[in-house]
Write a protein that holds these residues in place. Structure first.
Motif, PDB file in Angstrom:
ATOM      1  N   ASP B 145       0.834  -1.187   0.000  1.00 37.34           N
ATOM      2  CA  ASP B 145       0.000   0.000   0.000  1.00 37.34           C
ATOM      3  C   ASP B 145       0.878   1.251   0.000  1.00 37.34           C
ATOM      4  O   ASP B 145       1.889   1.304   0.705  1.00 37.34           O
ATOM      5  CB  ASP B 145      -0.886  -0.019   1.251  1.00 37.34           C
ATOM      6  CG  ASP B 145      -2.040   0.930   1.089  1.00 37.34           C
ATOM      7  OD1 ASP B 145      -2.473   1.114  -0.058  1.00 37.34           O
ATOM      8  OD2 ASP B 145      -2.501   1.481   2.107  1.00 37.34           O
ATOM      9  N   PRO B 147      -0.159   5.173   0.035  1.00 40.07           N
ATOM     10  CA  PRO B 147      -1.055   6.323  -0.082  1.00 40.07           C
ATOM     11  C   PRO B 147      -0.363   7.547  -0.677  1.00 40.07           C
ATOM     12  O   PRO B 147      -0.975   8.306  -1.427  1.00 40.07           O
ATOM     13  CB  PRO B 147      -1.491   6.602   1.357  1.00 40.07           C
ATOM     14  CG  PRO B 147      -1.007   5.479   2.181  1.00 40.07           C
ATOM     15  CD  PRO B 147       0.007   4.717   1.418  1.00 40.07           C
ATOM     16  N   GLU B 148       0.932   7.714  -0.365  1.00 39.27           N
ATOM     17  CA  GLU B 148       1.651   8.870  -0.905  1.00 39.27           C
ATOM     18  C   GLU B 148       1.728   8.803  -2.431  1.00 39.27           C
ATOM     19  O   GLU B 148       1.700   9.836  -3.089  1.00 39.27           O
ATOM     20  CB  GLU B 148       3.076   8.954  -0.342  1.00 39.27           C
ATOM     21  CG  GLU B 148       3.160   9.366   1.109  1.00 39.27           C
ATOM     22  CD  GLU B 148       3.146   8.165   2.033  1.00 39.27           C
ATOM     23  OE1 GLU B 148       2.933   7.036   1.538  1.00 39.27           O
ATOM     24  OE2 GLU B 148       3.352   8.345   3.248  1.00 39.27           O
ATOM     25  N   ARG B 150      -0.525   7.456  -4.391  1.00 40.79           N
ATOM     26  CA  ARG B 150      -1.821   7.871  -4.933  1.00 40.79           C
ATOM     27  C   ARG B 150      -1.963   9.387  -4.828  1.00 40.79           C
ATOM     28  O   ARG B 150      -2.497  10.031  -5.722  1.00 40.79           O
ATOM     29  CB  ARG B 150      -2.944   7.168  -4.177  1.00 40.79           C
ATOM     30  CG  ARG B 150      -3.031   5.683  -4.508  1.00 40.79           C
ATOM     31  CD  ARG B 150      -4.323   5.088  -3.991  1.00 40.79           C
ATOM     32  NE  ARG B 150      -4.371   5.083  -2.538  1.00 40.79           N
ATOM     33  CZ  ARG B 150      -3.899   4.094  -1.786  1.00 40.79           C
ATOM     34  NH1 ARG B 150      -3.368   3.040  -2.358  1.00 40.79           N
ATOM     35  NH2 ARG B 150      -3.961   4.147  -0.489  1.00 40.79           N
ATOM     36  N   ALA B 151      -1.449   9.925  -3.715  1.00 42.65           N
ATOM     37  CA  ALA B 151      -1.523  11.369  -3.540  1.00 42.65           C
ATOM     38  C   ALA B 151      -0.676  12.063  -4.602  1.00 42.65           C
ATOM     39  O   ALA B 151      -1.090  13.081  -5.175  1.00 42.65           O
ATOM     40  CB  ALA B 151      -1.047  11.753  -2.148  1.00 42.65           C
ATOM     41  N   GLY B 154      -2.462  12.280  -7.687  1.00 35.67           N
ATOM     42  CA  GLY B 154      -3.449  13.354  -7.622  1.00 35.67           C
ATOM     43  C   GLY B 154      -2.818  14.708  -7.877  1.00 35.67           C
ATOM     44  O   GLY B 154      -3.373  15.548  -8.597  1.00 35.67           O
ATOM     45  N   VAL B 155      -1.617  14.921  -7.315  1.00 34.01           N
ATOM     46  CA  VAL B 155      -0.915  16.199  -7.498  1.00 34.01           C
ATOM     47  C   VAL B 155      -0.590  16.395  -8.985  1.00 34.01           C
ATOM     48  O   VAL B 155      -0.828  17.462  -9.552  1.00 34.01           O
ATOM     49  CB  VAL B 155       0.375  16.232  -6.645  1.00 34.01           C
ATOM     50  CG1 VAL B 155       1.241  17.403  -7.033  1.00 34.01           C
ATOM     51  CG2 VAL B 155       0.035  16.286  -5.163  1.00 34.01           C
ATOM     52  N   ASP B 157      -2.086  14.986 -11.494  1.00 33.46           N
ATOM     53  CA  ASP B 157      -3.352  15.190 -12.190  1.00 33.46           C
ATOM     54  C   ASP B 157      -3.790  16.637 -12.143  1.00 33.46           C
ATOM     55  O   ASP B 157      -4.293  17.182 -13.116  1.00 33.46           O
ATOM     56  CB  ASP B 157      -4.426  14.320 -11.525  1.00 33.46           C
ATOM     57  CG  ASP B 157      -4.874  13.204 -12.435  1.00 33.46           C
ATOM     58  OD1 ASP B 157      -4.543  13.276 -13.632  1.00 33.46           O
ATOM     59  OD2 ASP B 157      -5.531  12.270 -11.943  1.00 33.46           O
ATOM     60  N   LEU B 206       6.826  12.448  -1.525  1.00 35.27           N
ATOM     61  CA  LEU B 206       5.661  13.176  -2.033  1.00 35.27           C
ATOM     62  C   LEU B 206       6.025  14.639  -2.255  1.00 35.27           C
ATOM     63  O   LEU B 206       6.458  15.329  -1.333  1.00 35.27           O
ATOM     64  CB  LEU B 206       4.511  13.035  -1.025  1.00 35.27           C
ATOM     65  CG  LEU B 206       3.156  13.616  -1.398  1.00 35.27           C
ATOM     66  CD1 LEU B 206       2.762  13.269  -2.821  1.00 35.27           C
ATOM     67  CD2 LEU B 206       2.108  13.100  -0.437  1.00 35.27           C
ATOM     68  N   ASP B 208       4.930  18.443  -3.581  1.00 37.38           N
ATOM     69  CA  ASP B 208       3.711  19.226  -3.806  1.00 37.38           C
ATOM     70  C   ASP B 208       3.756  19.930  -5.161  1.00 37.38           C
ATOM     71  O   ASP B 208       4.793  19.966  -5.833  1.00 37.38           O
ATOM     72  CB  ASP B 208       3.448  20.189  -2.650  1.00 37.38           C
ATOM     73  CG  ASP B 208       4.512  21.256  -2.540  1.00 37.38           C
ATOM     74  OD1 ASP B 208       5.040  21.671  -3.576  1.00 37.38           O
ATOM     75  OD2 ASP B 208       4.832  21.640  -1.397  1.00 37.38           O
TER      76      ASP B 208
END
Lengths: 447, 221
Positions: B145, B147-148, B150-151, B154-155, B157, B206, B208
């Motif tokens: 797993d 999560p970072e 997936r994050a 998202g960033v 995207d 991750l 930003d």
């Protein structure tokens, strides 16, 4: 699914200490994380769906193979004297309507009404004392519903006692229609009457109205057809007094004494019948918080009684009752709780997915959220196809429930039905989960 | 079977029949989706092959009119966008898939096509002298797993609409494909999520949106 209300202070569950809550929360979280990471949610979904499909198919077959028949036993050779028992604790709002309905009952034999005031402090005792046509007993101190019932049973003159909750309004013919069931088989120790919701106003009550039709209508009729009733709902149940006496009455330490007595009757080989030719109307919680408290008590009582009568479960000696009814009714709550835990974890994970980008960039979070939701909506999980079958069978049960209750499906039922399908199960599952956690960790009730 | 148990036997048979019917539909649905993905991946591979053929053509034939560069840069974006959209689709279909065992193969084909598209784009920069795009290599993890990751997705995207010149090529670092490991080793990547912007800037962990933006050379118009 017993029908008792939160009217007695002794049954009230109190929010446990903060520390206890924290420990429970952490333990559950750790357990769920472990389980969630080791088994895929999809696998759980498929397993759960197949299990419920089997249970639904079983009820469908049982219904088609006999439960659907109308049961109205012939008039008995004699009409025994009946004592109507109404326990009351601070129920001044409803008890006078309840007693009025009881007095109006038409019964070929004779009956008397016995009210037990369980130490009310709202002035209802004083008003009851002035009332004519009832016998009034009084507990100086509040001792709980089971204790009040036992007290009344000791003073009851009737061969049959009809226990009616003080917020329940029986129809005129309840005694007349229920009584013949006792003469159908001498082992019949209790007859339960179809419980419906009185004047539902809020959406929550209208959801419960349909839930009662399904639970006390369709499912009770089906379960009763194989002598499998596991609860004699508090709102209205008739008992053979001799049986209650021989069994020592209700368990006064129990959260759901109406379930406990039914399990004990089953254990002793007594039969419980259901009467769907008439109905009683009962008040149901109008707020989610109150409903949560009521259900929490039911389900905790369920867990408590599973543990107390665990020898009944999967016991071939008790036939359909032990092998099928108990595991699929009381036991299924466990699966509901487990499934709920997984679902919550899955939602939580999606929530993390959606919210994590927010911590880095607001617009990133927003677009990721929208994209995630959009894809979630259009992505049709293959496993849902299995769920469609369960839904179809459930819809059939629903139609039959409407028939039993004598209601025609109307437009006003649409919104409650939508809630019942997609929102209410989450609530029920969540309540089951909390009930199991509370019982597991022995969170105290206020006694 | 005695009379009492027969309803449950019937129910079990009915359940089995319904489950078989259900799984038949599930198989159909899963196969349909896998077929759709296979077709899309094939299309992508064909396009990257065609692109590579054009570079080969120019090398062999010595064409340096610049016409080719114009043509390639005009079509590269559409292909890269399609590849990115396809990766999302593969992810969602795979998540909802139960019975189809082809996904590893489909994903392998997809990564191959995507890697080819990335290399074609880098080649365009070398061959044509300048590249009108920012390439971003995005490494993530699938077996555990993340999560970072997936994050980070998202960033990236969220940056796409405002930076049409940014082209993202995503690869799972824990895959069995040698070419992915070669890509990762080139930049000594040890942990994910990791970004490689224009084959030069390496961002580990991750990152930003502002930090990614700062390293894009083709700023938003």
């Amino acid at each position: 699914m017993d029908g008792k209300k939160t009217e007695h202070r002794r049954s009230t569950i109190h929010i446990p200490e903060r520390r206890e809550l924290a420990i429970i929360g952490m333990a559950v979280l750790a357990l769920s994380v472990f389980v969630f990471l080791s088994i895929s949610y999809q696998l759980i979904f498929v397993a759960y769906t197949l299990l419920s499909l089997f249970i639904f198919c079983s009820y469908l077959i049982l219904w088609l193979e006999g439960a659907k028949e109308e049961i109205s036993p012939p008039a008995p050779p004699r009409w025994p004297h009946a004592t109507v028992i109404v326990p009351s604790f601070n129920t001044g709002d409803t008890i006078f309507d309840c007693l009025a309905a009881c007095k109006k009952m038409k019964y070929p034999g004779t009956f008397d009404i016995l009210v037990v005031d369980d130490g009310s402090t709202d002035g209802s005792y004083e008003k009851l004392a002035k009332m004519e046509g009832i016998t009034l007993l009084r507990n100086e101190k509040n001792r709980g519903k089971a204790s009040a019932l036992n007290y009344a049973i000791r003073h009851a003159k009737g061969e049959i006692v009809a226990c009616i909750d003080s917020d329940t309004y029986p129809r005129e013919d309840v005694l007349g229609k229920a009584m013949p069931h006792f003469f159908d088989d001498e082992r019949v120790a209790s007859v339960v009457v179809f419980v419906c919701v009185n004047k539902p106003r809020s959406l929550l009550q209208r959801v419960q109205e349909i839930e009662y039709w399904i639970s006390f209508g369709f499912f009770f009729k089906t379960i009763a057809s194989i002598d499998g009733l596991y609860v004699t709902p508090g709102p209205t149940a008739l008992y053979r007094k001799s049986v209650l006496d021989s069994m020592g009455g209700f368990d006064e330490q129990n959260l759901t004494e109406d379930m406990e007595i039914a399990l004990r009757m089953q254990k002793h080989g007594h039969k419980i019948r259901a009467c769907h030719e008439t109905m009683v109307l009962t008040e149901v919680p109008c707020e989610l918080r109150k409903l949560f408290r009521q259900r929490l008590r039911w389900y905790r009582g369920g867990v408590m009684n599973i543990l107390k009568h665990v020898d009944l479960f999967f016991n071939p000696k008790y036939g359909d009752f032990g092998l099928f009814i108990l595991p699929t009714t009381l036991g299924s709550g466990f699966f509901a709780a487990l499934f709920m835990a997984w679902t919550l974890m899955s939602l939580g994970r999606n929530f993390v997915d959606w919210s994590l980008p927010f911590t880095y960039n607001f617009s990133a979070g927003l677009s990721a959220t929208v994209a995630g939701m959009g894809n979630g909506l259009v992505t049709f999980q293959s496993a849902w196809i299995l769920g469609m079958f369960t839904l179809a069978i459930w819809a059939y049960f629903l139609i039959k429930s409407f028939e039993i209750s004598g209601e025609k499906p109307q437009r006003r039922h649409i919104v409650p039905l939508i809630f019942m399908l997609w929102v209410y199960p989450l609530f029920i599952g969540f309540t089951f989960l909390v009930a199991y956690i509370y019982e597991l960790f022995g969170v105290k009730y206020k006694w | 079977m005695n009379r009492q148990s027969s309803p449950y036997l019937k129910a079990a048979l009915l359940t089995m029949a319904l489950a078989l019917l259900g799984f038949f539909f599930i198989t159909q649905l899963d196969a349909m989706r896998a077929g759709e993905l296979r077709a899309a991946v094939d299309e992508l591979r064909m396009q990257s092959e065609a692109e590579r053929m054009l570079y080969f053509y120019s090398q062999v034939m010595g064409d340096d009119s610049g016409e080719l560069c114009g043509y390639l840069s005009s079509t590269a974006k559409a292909k890269a966008d399609r590849a990115w959209a396809l990766s999302e689709k593969i992810g969602f279909y795979e998540k909802s898939n139960i019975v189809n065992a082809d996904y590893e193969k489909i994903k392998g084909q997809y990564y191959l096509a995507n890697a080819a598209l990335y290399l074609n784009m880098r080649a365009m920069g070398k061959y044509c002298g300048s590249l009108p795009y920012d390439t971003v290599l995005f490494f993530y993890r699938t077996r555990q797993d993340c999560p970072e990751c997936r994050a980070q997705g998202g960033v990236l995207d969220s940056l796409r609409p405002s930076h049409p010149s940014m082209q993202v090529f995503a690869f799972p670092i824990d895959s069995d494909y040698d070419f992915v490991n070669v890509f990762a080793k080139r930049h000594n990547l040890a942990s994910v999520p990791a970004l490689v912007v224009n084959d030069q800037v390496v961002l580990v962990g991750l990152t930003d949106a502002q930090s990614v933006e700062a390293h894009l050379s083709k700023q938003a118009p």
